[in-house]
Design a protein around this motif. Structure first.
Motif, PDB file in Angstrom:
ATOM      1  N   SER A 115      50.531  62.623  42.061  1.00 13.87           N
ATOM      2  CA  SER A 115      50.783  64.073  42.066  1.00 13.87           C
ATOM      3  C   SER A 115      52.279  64.339  42.083  1.00 13.87           C
ATOM      4  CB  SER A 115      50.130  64.712  43.290  1.00 13.87           C
ATOM      5  OG  SER A 115      48.741  64.579  43.208  1.00 13.87           O
ATOM      6  N   ILE A 116      53.009  63.583  42.908  1.00 13.97           N
ATOM      7  CA  ILE A 116      54.460  63.803  43.004  1.00 13.97           C
ATOM      8  C   ILE A 116      55.099  63.531  41.638  1.00 13.97           C
ATOM      9  CG2 ILE A 116      56.600  62.890  44.029  1.00 13.97           C
ATOM     10  CD1 ILE A 116      54.944  62.486  46.613  1.00 13.97           C
ATOM     11  N   ARG A 117      54.639  62.463  40.985  1.00 16.14           N
ATOM     12  CA  ARG A 117      55.198  62.164  39.661  1.00 16.14           C
ATOM     13  C   ARG A 117      54.933  63.299  38.681  1.00 16.14           C
ATOM     14  NH1 ARG A 117      52.970  57.248  40.647  1.00 16.14           N
ATOM     15  NH2 ARG A 117      51.267  57.585  39.183  1.00 16.14           N
ATOM     16  N   ASP A 118      53.664  63.765  38.622  1.00 18.56           N
ATOM     17  CA  ASP A 118      53.279  64.842  37.670  1.00 18.56           C
ATOM     18  C   ASP A 118      54.071  66.111  37.922  1.00 18.56           C
ATOM     19  OD1 ASP A 118      51.498  63.097  36.665  1.00 18.56           O
ATOM     20  OD2 ASP A 118      49.692  64.037  37.565  1.00 18.56           O
ATOM     21  N   GLU A 119      54.203  66.532  39.132  1.00 14.91           N
ATOM     22  CA  GLU A 119      54.874  67.787  39.446  1.00 14.91           C
ATOM     23  C   GLU A 119      56.355  67.692  39.082  1.00 14.91           C
ATOM     24  OE1 GLU A 119      53.699  70.585  40.090  1.00 14.91           O
ATOM     25  OE2 GLU A 119      51.636  70.135  40.733  1.00 14.91           O
ATOM     26  N   LYS A 120      56.921  66.482  39.255  1.00 12.94           N
ATOM     27  CA  LYS A 120      58.348  66.340  38.913  1.00 12.94           C
ATOM     28  C   LYS A 120      58.558  66.474  37.410  1.00 12.94           C
ATOM     29  CE  LYS A 120      60.273  64.168  42.925  1.00 12.94           C
ATOM     30  NZ  LYS A 120      60.771  62.978  43.602  1.00 12.94           N
ATOM     31  N   VAL A 121      57.653  65.898  36.641  1.00 23.89           N
ATOM     32  CA  VAL A 121      57.738  66.066  35.174  1.00 23.89           C
ATOM     33  C   VAL A 121      57.651  67.550  34.833  1.00 23.89           C
ATOM     34  CG1 VAL A 121      56.508  65.640  33.018  1.00 23.89           C
ATOM     35  CG2 VAL A 121      56.770  63.803  34.678  1.00 23.89           C
ATOM     36  N   ASN A 122      56.728  68.242  35.425  1.00 24.29           N
ATOM     37  CA  ASN A 122      56.529  69.691  35.214  1.00 24.29           C
ATOM     38  C   ASN A 122      57.804  70.456  35.551  1.00 24.29           C
ATOM     39  OD1 ASN A 122      55.191  71.990  34.652  1.00 24.29           O
ATOM     40  ND2 ASN A 122      53.820  71.963  36.422  1.00 24.29           N
TER      41      ASN A 122
END
Lengths: 418, 1158
Positions: free
Chosen positions: B397-404
């Motif tokens: 989740s942390i990875r995905d949100e950072k990309v976003n």
């Protein structure tokens, strides 16, 4: 003891219906059987209602029997009542007086016939009933029979059985006349009268009653016909009611066509009047005479097309019920605002009605009319002619009808000048 | 009564029409070209005076309640009444103010006349005149009928007479005919009467019927008795015939009995007992012999068997081992398989130990972890896995949100900054009520353009065409009333011209004929003529007068010469005049005709001249009228068509002008709307400039509005996007922060778990480095170990049990064989036991057979003894019973004899029993005696004869019974039925029918009598003064061709009407011309009315085109005749012929009142 009994009179068994100019054999069969069937129904009702006895106040038969068939029929009905334990008390009237009925059929013991020589009393001790009566010895009995009836039996229910015209009931012959007061003076609890063909409560307490005849036989004997059921409690009449027994009911139906502008309107009025009578008859088959009256534009048509009028009246009747037959149609209508000026009026030259009015009483016309009537009279077979057919009055009336016919025929040719 | 005014307020197509009848006029002529209107007006008279009938045809314009007529009338005495009549059932008579008048208010004016009399007598049309005249013709001018018909206006007297006669004869004629209803009823009466007589006769016969029933019963009884006798005789013969053979058999039996007389008498039961004992004794002897034979056979058999008793003794032990043979074989077969399974489970246990990291031979049962420890490990595995999953998900989740987050930041940094366009929207909204009208302006512009084109097109299509409707709109057009006025006037003029042309044509056509007639009468030889005679007489008088004056000394004396000249002149003059006069006398008739013809010619010529003049005038009038018509349209500048066409044209132009007006209104509306729109142009420009639309001044308002709306739309969209980006970035940042916090929580949780994990592993003897999945696998192995242990134990125990049982079986087998001194020959214990078992079975079978043979032998021994005893007892009993019998070697024969004698006795008894009913109490002796005289052959014949007789009696009996039944049935029917009542009823019905027929016929016949008297009385009363009056009118109508009307008796003594020509000549009605017949009918009718008027209040006389079938001359006379009665009666003549009006005016001048209905 509380009980009930049946009071009837004027059965006139074997008497044909009068005035039915129909060649319908089925109708003849029905009406010929009607008086007997009505009497069978009376016996049936007596048995069903478990009355204690039956009183017949004269004129069981219409006259001397040509054969004993009628006697046997009556005997069979009396035997039914005997088997049911119901005695019968009867007087002879003017039509079945001792000297009139010469044949005999031995009736059951349960049938008690009052003597014609002097008043006789029959007692029914278990009911505490005393019946007093006297039969007619001859067709005409001008004496007041009631005067000689015995004093009432003390402590009993006394019934006076008498065939009488009472204080006069035209057109019935004045036989065994007596006054209501004289009957009351006897002190009886009930007077069972016969002779008058109309139902009549001559006195209500104590009851003096004509039950009327069992079955009407001509257009003068209309409406409900039958007998009277009398209920007795503690030695007094507690109630009495009529019993409809006739198999065919006669009806004189009048239709006032005043204002009827079209045939449809007129026959609707006629149908309405017939329906009322059919409703009153309550399912009993009806034989009726239609009397058309009133001032109407249809006056001419009604006079000039009698055949069609009869057909239409019959059709209207059959819309109401199947069980209905027409005795005749009498047209007594008039034209709206007809005036007649008479022989000396100058109008006589212009108006056929006035001219014809002046001739209605002409001796020459009446003489010629009588001569014409004699021709057809000569061709009539030997039969019981009503007394009024060839009377002066009848001829005069027929001339009047002829005048109506002419007026109706003659004026129908032209209505408007254009 | 005279009518002064008739008001057709609301009646037929009339509304507010008033007809005034001039008082003092002796004839009113109502002229109406429109026939429907005329008929309405005529009928209005009857409806006015007598009320509206319930149904009226005159409600087609005004509804029934609105129908209204009014009138002013006066009577003989001068009383005047004005009233109104409405349609209704009551209170229909009103005064002029609308108040209700009593119903009899009109009575003084009407007298006793009712509607029908009014219509018949006071109305006369062309058709009713024709019919009336025809009626008179049909009667052959019979005076009574003619006078009555003419007086009353009734036209069907003859038809009525004929109809009555026919109807009466349908009912009855003195001569019998089946079609007459009277005779049909009479037939029914006769039939019913006959039926009554027949039935009464039958009923009267009741007594005879009862007597007949008694007779039938007697006869039936007799017939039955006779049949009984016959049957009796026949039965006797039959009996004797049957008895003979029986007696014969009895005698035969008695003879047979004599053979056994030596035997003592013995009753039947003893004989039967003897027979039974004898049979028993013989049977005993036979049985004894048989048993002895059987006994010897049984003994031999028993002694032939040898039994192995030793083997049978140890049989149970053998049987036991045989029973265990199956079990032994099974164990021997299963043992290797079970041992294999034990080995397999042992291997599985060793494998599990190795997989758990233990030595292969470890006793796993000893090191098995308990259930609690296993549960703990399961929990730790589950917790460990959950923590690992959560940590992994959190990291993702942390990875995905950072990309976003990176993406959003990039978008934000790449976009242009924008502002909110809301203020421009608000400004434009305030302008929209005005700008919204732009669409309506467009719609209106389209519709007005289309309507203008259509109006122009329609105007061009008119006839005459209109090129400039605008000009026409300004011009003044003639009104419809003016056009109608011209139309009516033109029609009248043209109609009149046509009439004149027709009349002129008629006159011109007659001229050559008239000229020819004059010429014929002049004949070229006519020396004399009234003119010539007059001229001669003048010339004569010219000479005579001077002489006369001189002779009478009234003048100076003449000279001789003068005197001579005058005398000569006088003589010549006298001579000429006399000659001419003589000539005239000789040719008087021709002269008169010539004079008349000449007059006619001159009249015609004068008329021609007059008509030509009139025609010329009329032509000029038509031309003038046409000129005026065109003048009317001149200002519009075109040639006008006919008034009817122009009337339509004006209507069409009116429609177009109305459309033009409407279109102009719409154009004005467009203009108003445009002003409103232009008022908001300036603020719109400002908005456009503010949002960067260049050159906005040059754009039309609608395009500018569209451009502004589009720009504002784009701006609103961009503003919305920018706002959304900021919101989304903030949300991503928030989410990343939350996820990081969550991750820290998971690390702590994992540390705590690991501490517990090591504890559990060590308790389970598992290496501490074991992963969660490894621990799960070890747990799985430990789960299987208990099952392997249990199975291994089970198989090992089963193998040991099998070995033990097999050994025991082998030992017992060996022991048994030893007992029997047998060996197993190496076949194994099971085979040896099977062989011994076979031997045992055989030994047992032999033993059983020996036992059975012994039992049979013993039983037979016992039976032989019993049979010997029984035989002895039977012999003794037989002898005892034979006591009294003569000694005999054969007791059997003696018993047979006794039995034969008993049979004969029994048969004899049966025969006598058969005889008993036939003997009827007679003894055998008597019967034998009777039979001595009985001859069977004769008896048979006699029996047959008696049978026939019985049949005859039977038939008779049936016949009598049938008659009796019928008679009884008839009697019951008569006593129980309705007798002759139905027939009597039918007779009564037929009587009523006959009386009904009599009455009906009498009415028809009396009507004929009445009618004949009425007609005759009328005729006799009307001779004077009516005929005098009619004569006058007839003479007037026929221009004196007839002097009058009279009655004449014809050869059949019937009065007939005739016209009198002169003192010596009359003309019968039938011989008159049709026109004259009409005139006579009219004369009679008018005479009656005139006569009536002298005695009572008359009604107006209404003639409807009465004179239409008359020629002009007759019309003139007819008008004069009507005028003649006009002093007492008000004659009103309706006509649609203008000629009649003209003739009336010519003939009657001021006396006629012409009323125009149109």
């Amino acid at each position: 003891m509380d009980f009930s009994f049946l009071h009837s009179a004027d059965l006139h068994l074997g008497s044909p219906f009068l005035g039915l100019s129909s060649n319908d054999e089925e109708l003849a069969r029905r009406v010929a059987a009607a008086s007997r069937e009505a009497f069978e129904e009376l016996v049936e009702q007596a048995i069903i209602r478990q009355v204690k006895f039956v009183v017949i106040a004269g004129d069981i038969y219409d006259g001397d029997w040509k054969d004993t068939t009628i006697g046997h029929f009556f005997n069979r009905q009396m035997a039914r009542l005997q088997r049911a334990g119901i005695p019968v008390y009867k007087v002879r009237g003017n039509h079945d007086a001792e000297s009139v009925i010469t044949s005999a059929v031995t009736l059951p013991d349960s049938v008690k016939v009052f003597s014609s020589r002097r008043p006789e009393t029959f007692l029914i001790p278990e009911l505490k009933v005393a019946l007093h009566g006297q039969s007619f010895a001859n067709r005409a009995v001008p004496e007041n029979l009631a005067l000689a009836y015995p004093a009432p039996e003390a402590g009993m229910f006394n019934i006076g059985v008498l065939h009488t015209s009472c204080d006069g009931r035209p057109p019935h012959a004045n036989y065994a006349p007596c006054s209501v007061q004289q009957l009351l003076q006897r002190g009886y609890q009930y007077w069972a009268l016969g002779h008058c063909h109309e139902y009549e409560v001559v006195n209500s307490a104590p009851p003096i009653i004509f039950p009327g005849n069992l079955q009407g036989r001509n257009i003068r004997e209309t409406g409900i016909k039958g007998a009277v059921v009398v209920e007795v409690e503690d030695g007094e009449v507690s109630n009495f009611s009529r019993l409809q027994l006739a198999r065919i009911q006669w009806a004189l139906i009048s239709a006032d066509l005043t204002g009827a502008a079209s045939e449809e309107e007129a026959f609707e009025v006629i149908r309405g009047e017939i329906q009322k009578e059919v409703n009153l008859a309550g399912g009993t088959p009806v034989v009726f005479r239609m009397v058309l009256s009133g001032s109407t534009q249809l006056h001419r048509m009604l006079h000039t097309e009698p055949g069609r009028v009869v057909d239409e009246v019959l059709a209207a009747a059959n819309h109401c019920t199947d069980a209905i037959w027409l005795e005749s149609v009498k047209v007594q209508t008039s034209e709206p605002s007809t005036a007649s000026a008479g022989q000396n009026s100058p109008l006589a030259s212009l108006d056929m009605k006035s001219m014809l009015d002046s001739l209605r009483e002409s001796p020459e016309v009446l003489k010629e009319a009588r001569a014409a009537l004699e021709v057809i009279k000569g061709k009539l077979p030997a039969m019981d002619l009503p007394t009024d057919v060839f009377s002066d009055e009848s001829i005069s009336n027929l001339v009047g009808e002829a005048r109506e016919l002419l007026v109706s025929s003659g004026l129908s040719s032209e209505e408007r000048p254009a | 009564m005279r009518i002064l005014k008739l008001e057709l307020e609301r009646y037929g197509h009339f509304t507010g029409k008033t007809l005034e009848f001039r008082s003092g006029a002796s004839l009113h002529v109502v002229y109406g070209a429109n026939e429907a209107g005329k008929t309405s007006a005529l009928n209005a008279f009857a409806d006015l005076l007598f009320g509206f009938p319930p149904r009226t045809p005159y409600n087609f314009v005004h509804d029934n309640p609105k129908l209204l007529l009014g009138a002013t009338v006066t009577d003989k005495d001068g009383s005047v009444l004005s009233f109104k009549r409405r349609k209704g059932t009551s209170k229909t008579l009103l005064d002029m103010q609308g108040a209700v008048l009593p119903d009899d208010a009109l009575t003084p004016f009407l007298g006793l006349i009712d509607r029908s009399v009014f219509l018949n007598a006071w109305g006369l049309s062309k058709e009713s005149l024709t019919t009336g005249a025809l009626q008179m013709l049909k009667s052959g001018g019979e005076a009574g009928i003619s006078l009555f018909a003419a007086a009353s206006g009734m036209k069907s007297l003859i038809e009525i007479q004929k109809r009555l006669e026919m109807e009466a004869s349908n009912i009855f004629t003195p001569t019998r005919a089946q079609a007459r209803t009277f005779y049909q009823a009479k037939d029914r009466f006769d039939a019913a009467a006959q039926l009554v007589r027949t039935l009464e006769l039958a009923i009267r016969d009741l007594k005879a019927r009862r007597v007949a029933i008694v007779d039938f019963k007697d006869e039936l009884e007799k017939a039955r008795s006779a049949r009984g006798d016959v049957i009796k005789n026949r039965e006797l013969l039959v009996r004797l015939k049957d008895i003979g053979p029986i007696l014969h058999l009895i005698a035969s039996d008695e003879r047979a009995l004599q053979e056994w007389e030596h035997l003592p008498l013995m009753d039947g039961s003893r004989v039967r007992q003897l027979r039974e004992v004898l049979d028993l004794s013989e049977e005993g002897q036979r049985e004894l012999a048989r048993l002895r034979r059987e006994e010897a056979k049984a003994k031999d058999l028993f002694e032939s068997f040898v039994v192995d008793n030793h083997l049978i003794e140890i049989g149970p032990a053998i049987q036991e081992l045989v029973g265990e043979l199956g079990s032994y074989a099974d164990k021997k077969k299963d043992r290797p398989r079970i041992q294999g399974e034990a080995d397999e489970f042992k291997e599985k246990l060793q494998d599990s130990a190795v997989r758990l990291g233990l030595p292969a031979d470890t006793e796993l049962a000893l090191v098995r972890p308990n259930e609690m420890l296993v549960a703990q490990l399961k929990e730790q595995i589950k917790a460990g896995r959950s923590i690992a999953t959560s940590i992994s998900a959190n990291a993702k989740s942390i990875r995905d949100e950072k990309v976003n987050q990176e993406n959003l930041k990039k978008q934000q940094s790449g976009s242009v900054p924008v502002s909110d366009p809301k203020s421009f929207h608000d400004q434009l909204g305030r302008l929209m009520p005005a700008l919204g009208q732009l669409k309506e302006i467009e719609r209106l512009e389209r519709s007005t353009a289309k309507e203008s084109a259509q109006i122009k097109e329609k105007a061009a299509q008119l006839s005459p065409p209109v090129s400039d409707l605008e000009a026409l709109a300004l011009a003044s057009l003639p009104t419809k009333d003016v056009i109608d006025e011209y139309r009516l006037s033109a029609e009248t003029l043209v109609g009149e011209r046509k009439t004149l042309e027709a009349n002129l044509g008629e006159v011109e056509q007659s001229l050559p004929g008239l000229q020819l007639r004059v010429d014929e009468l002049a004949g070229g030889q006519l020396a004399s003529s009234p003119e010539k005679i007059a001229a001669a007489r003048l010339e004569r008088d010219d000479h005579w007068l001077p002489l006369k004056s001189a002779l009478l000394a009234e003048s100076k004396c003449l000279t001789t010469a003068e005197t001579a000249a005058h005398v000569i002149g006088l003589e010549e003059g006298i001579g000429t005049a006399d000659r001419l006069s003589d000539d005239a006398v000789l040719n008087a008739d021709r002269l008169a005709k010539h004079a008349a013809a000449l007059k006619n010619l001159k009249d015609a010529q004068a008329k021609q001249e007059n008509l030509t003049g009139l025609l010329s005038d009329k032509g000029q009038a038509v031309a003038q009228q046409e000129k005026e018509w065109q003048t009317l349209w001149q200002p519009l500048g075109f040639q006008a068509a006919t008034p009817i066409r122009m009337s339509v044209w004006v209507g069409q132009v009116g429609d177009l002008l109305e459309r033009r007006e409407n279109n102009l209104d719409e154009l004005q509306q467009i203009s108003d709307l445009k002003i409103a729109v232009n008022a908001v142009r300036s603020p719109l420009n400002q908005i456009a400039q503010s949002v960067g639309i260049s050159e906005c001044e040059a754009l039309p308002v609608n395009l500018l509005l569209a451009a502004v709306e589009k720009e504002l739309g784009l701006r609103a969209e961009a503003w919305q996007k920018s706002s959304q980006l900021v919101t989304r970035l903030a949300a991503v940042n928030e989410r990343i922060e939350a996820l990081v916090t969550e991750k820290d929580g998971f690390v702590d949780l994992e540390s705590a778990w690991k501490a517990e994990w090591y504890e559990v592993l060590s308790a389970m003897h598992l290496p501490l480095e074991l992963t969660v999945d490894g621990a799960a696998a070890a747990l799985e192995i430990w789960n299987q170990v208990p099952s392997f242990l249990s199975q291994f134990q089970n198989r090992t125990t089963r193998v040991e049990g099998m070995d033990r049982d097999m050994k025991k079986f082998q030992e017992r087998t060996s022991a048994l064989l030893e007992q029997l001194d047998e060996r197993d020959f190496g076949l194994g214990p099971d085979a040896a036991i099977k062989a011994v078992s076979v031997r045992l079975n055989k030994a047992q079978q032999v033993e059983t057979q020996a036992n059975m043979a012994q039992s049979s032998f013993k039983e037979l021994e016992r039976q032989v003894l019993q049979a010997e005893v029984k035989a002895e007892e039977a012999a003794a009993a037989l002898e005892l019973l034979c006591e009294g019998l003569p000694p005999s070697s054969s007791r059997v024969q003696q018993v047979l004899d006794l039995e034969a004698r008993d049979a004969v006795l029994e048969r004899l008894k049966g025969r006598r029993q058969t005889l008993l009913p036939l003997s009827r109490g007679q003894s055998e002796e008597d019967l034998r005696h009777d039979l001595e005289s009985f001859d069977e052959a004769t008896a048979v014949a006699e029996i047959e004869a008696l049978k026939i007789q019985e049949g005859q009696h039977n038939q008779r009996e049936n016949e009598v019974y049938a008659s009796l039944s019928k008679a009884e049935g008839d009697l019951a029917k008569l006593e129980g039925g309705v007798g002759a009542e139905i027939a009597v009823q039918l007779r009564k019905n037929a009587e009523a029918e006959l009386i009904e027929n009599t009455r009906a016929w009498a009415v028809k016949r009396f009507a004929q009598i009445l009618l004949a008297h009425a007609i005759e009385q009328h005729r006799s009363q009307q001779e004077q003064p009516l005929l005098k009056k009619a004569s006058h009118l007839f003479s007037l109508l026929t221009a004196n061709s007839f002097a009058g009307v009279e009655q004449e008796l014809d050869e059949s003594d019937t009065f007939r009407l005739v016209g009198r020509r002169d003192a010596d000549h009359t003309l019968g009605y039938a011989e008159m011309s049709e026109g004259t017949q009409f005139q006579l009918y009219l004369s009679l009718r008018l005479a009656y009315l005139d006569e009536y008027a002298q005695k009572a209040e008359p009604m107006p006389f209404i003639g409807d085109d009465l004179l239409a079938s008359f020629d002009d001359e007759r019309t003139r006379k007819g008008l004069t005749a009507l005028s003649e009665i006009g002093t007492r009666i008000q004659p009103i003549l309706f006509t649609h012929h203008s000629k009649v009006v003209e003739l009336a005016q010519e003939e009657l001048g001021e006396k006629v009142d012409v009323i125009n209905l149109d």
